[in-house]
Write a protein that holds these residues in place. Structure first.
Motif, short mmCIF file in Angstrom:
data_model
loop_
_atom_site.label_atom_id
_atom_site.label_comp_id
_atom_site.label_asym_id
_atom_site.label_seq_id
_atom_site.Cartn_x
_atom_site.Cartn_y
_atom_site.Cartn_z
N UNK A 284 28.18 163.01 92.21
CA UNK A 284 27.85 162.33 93.45
C UNK A 284 29.09 162.25 94.34
N UNK A 285 28.84 162.05 95.64
CA UNK A 285 29.96 161.90 96.58
C UNK A 285 30.53 160.49 96.56
N UNK A 286 29.86 159.56 95.87
CA UNK A 286 30.29 158.16 95.86
C UNK A 286 30.48 157.70 94.42
N UNK A 287 31.54 156.93 94.19
CA UNK A 287 31.84 156.50 92.83
C UNK A 287 30.80 155.54 92.27
N UNK A 288 29.99 154.93 93.14
CA UNK A 288 28.90 154.07 92.68
C UNK A 288 27.59 154.84 92.52
N UNK A 347 32.57 156.21 81.44
CA UNK A 347 33.35 155.85 82.62
C UNK A 347 33.28 156.97 83.66
N UNK A 348 33.51 156.62 84.90
CA UNK A 348 33.42 157.61 85.99
C UNK A 348 34.67 158.48 86.00
N UNK A 349 34.47 159.79 86.12
CA UNK A 349 35.57 160.75 86.26
C UNK A 349 35.43 161.47 87.60
N UNK A 350 36.46 162.24 87.96
CA UNK A 350 36.46 162.92 89.26
C UNK A 350 36.91 164.36 89.12
#
Length: 492
Positions: A284-288, A347-350
């Motif tokens: 997604x383009x947003x971390x949420x 957890x969120x990664x990038x």
């Protein structure tokens, strides 16, 4: 004329008829007095001997001794042994008694009674602990499991009569007490046999994959208590753990990707040791994850991944990337295991949508015509120096090192750290960070602190670590020299 009392009857030792397990070496005797004239008895005489004919060693001859008046047909008060020391181990003694009534008439001797001394030993620690009938309980599906263990005792005839169980969140039993049964009765356990099942009766358990630790001890029929058993454990049925160590093209949170279909991977662990069989990835383009959906894989099958290993590479299959947008995207993953339990999201990664496939040469004031110029060769960084672990404890360790590069303008942009139990790095791998992005490190300067993110360390154990860097041109250094670190176990 008054006649003598009858011979005493119903002789008891320690309240029992001819007992075989007398542990009191000053036992108590009693008998019933009867008299044809209904006279009371006021004296007694007891003989205790090693032979039933009373021709062996005389242990006690009380002689004629006064006693509280015994009414006709009643039992005497207890008479405490007061002779030579009795042997404590499986020795049989014989005894008899006679009474005198108030007219000083003496009865005949009673029939011979006997008792056997018994030296009780404590039971051995319980063994072969089972939860739900198994010594390897990894998927307990009930919140009231049952326990059992084997009772053994040096005294062959002893039985187990009581138990105590403790259940705790820590194997040292210093965590949360889930259940302490206290001393509780149980159906008699024959020596060398397994106890009946003991049902859990503590704080509420959850089907959440938590591991609990338990131990048990037994009391025998002489009320001697064993030491605690070895610690056993059981794990509740539950979902896999949230995936960790997320990588894109084998890098953590890369600022560059190597293709337009980068490969995703993550570490799968499961408290029940189940393998992962399916995954779902969101990009997604947003971390949420409330921005533009670049990819929602849905639940997809994958090669079975055992607990404690990384998943196979999963190629990106969403909205096409450009390789030039320099956009940072956010992603997460979750796994399903073989019994269809699903983990929480990771957890969120990038990763950044940028592929650096260009080399540049800058020249000013030069007219190039018919000349082929090769760009100057970039040299790899030198081995990192000034290795420095920080905040050394079993709970918190950070590392840093100096980045060095012969190309003066190069910066360090990735690192890899290995932590091992052996200085040759052939022992247990505690952590392999893989190629991981880091805030740019100017040439000749110390990196920012890198937090340890591997398996749990033990205090006062020596571990070895090394590091290498990648420069901004994609070349990597040799490994640094290895350096040891010893966690102290003091929390920060």
């Amino acid at each position: 004329m008054s006649g003598p009392p009858n011979a005493p009857s119903d002789l008891l030792t320690e309240g029992q008829t001819n007992p075989t397990t007398v542990t009191n070496l000053a036992p108590k005797f009693s008998a019933i007095h009867t008299d044809p004239n209904e006279d009371s008895a006021i004296y007694y005489e007891i003989h205790v001997n090693t032979n039933d004919s009373f021709t062996g060693t005389e242990m006690w001859n009380s002689s004629k001794t006064s006693i509280s008046s015994i009414t006709n047909g009643s039992r005497s008060s207890n008479i405490t042994y007061n002779g030579s020391a009795l042997s404590p181990s499986y020795t049989t003694y014989y005894w008899r008694i006679r009474f005198w009534d108030t007219d000083d008439n003496m009865s005949d001797w009673s029939s011979t009674a006997q008792f056997t001394t018994y030296s009780n030993a404590t039971p051995y620690a319980p063994s072969s602990l089972q939860t739900q009938g198994s010594t390897d309980s990894k998927k307990v599906s009930t919140t009231t499991p049952y326990f059992s263990a084997i009772f053994t005792d040096p005294n062959a005839s002893d039985t187990g009569e009581y138990y105590e169980i403790e259940v705790n969140t820590e194997d040292s039993f210093t965590g949360t007490v889930m259940w302490s049964s206290g001393k509780s009765s149980i159906s008699s356990i024959t020596n060398g046999s397994r106890s009946s099942n003991i049902t859990y009766n503590g704080s509420t358990l959850q089907l959440d994959g938590t591991t609990y630790y338990w131990r048990i001890r037994f009391w025998d029929n002489a009320d001697a208590v064993s030491s605690w058993s070895p610690t056993a454990q059981f794990t509740m049925l539950g979902p896999p753990n949230s995936p960790l160590n997320l990588t894109v093209d084998e890098m953590k949170n890369p600022m560059r990707i190597t293709s337009l279909t980068p490969n995703f991977s993550a570490m799968h662990t499961d408290p029940n040791e189940d393998s992962a069989t399916h995954y779902e990835i969101h990009v997604n383009t947003n971390q949420n994850f409330n921005g533009t959906v670049m990819w929602n894989s849905g639940k997809k099958s994958m090669t079975s991944t055992p607990s404690g290993t990384k998943s196979p590479d999963i190629p990106y299959n969403g909205t096409p990337l450009t390789g030039t947008s320099d956009t940072t995207y956010y992603w997460r993953i979750r796994f399903w295991v073989s019994d269809n339990e699903v983990s929480e999201w990771s957890p969120v990664a990038t990763f950044t949508d940028y592929i650096d496939d260009k080399q540049y040469i800058q020249m000013e004031g030069v007219l190039l015509k018919g000349v082929k110029i090769n760009p100057p060769a970039n040299l790899p960084p030198s081995a990192p120096t000034n290795l420095n672990p920080h905040s050394v404890s079993a709970f918190w360790i950070t590392f840093s090192a100096q980045f060095n590069d012969p190309d003066i303008d190069d910066t360090g942009v990735y690192y890899q750290i290995e932590v091992n139990t052996n200085e040759t790095f052939t022992g247990t791998v505690m952590w392999d960070s893989g190629k991981t992005s880091i805030a740019p490190i100017a040439n000749g300067t110390q990196s920012s602190n890198i937090e340890y993110d591997g398996s749990s360390l033990s205090k006062n154990v020596t571990y070895y670590w090394r590091i290498k860097f990648w420069d901004n041109k994609g070349l990597y250094s040799p490994w640094s020299v290895s350096t040891c670190v010893v966690p102290s176990g003091q929390g920060q």
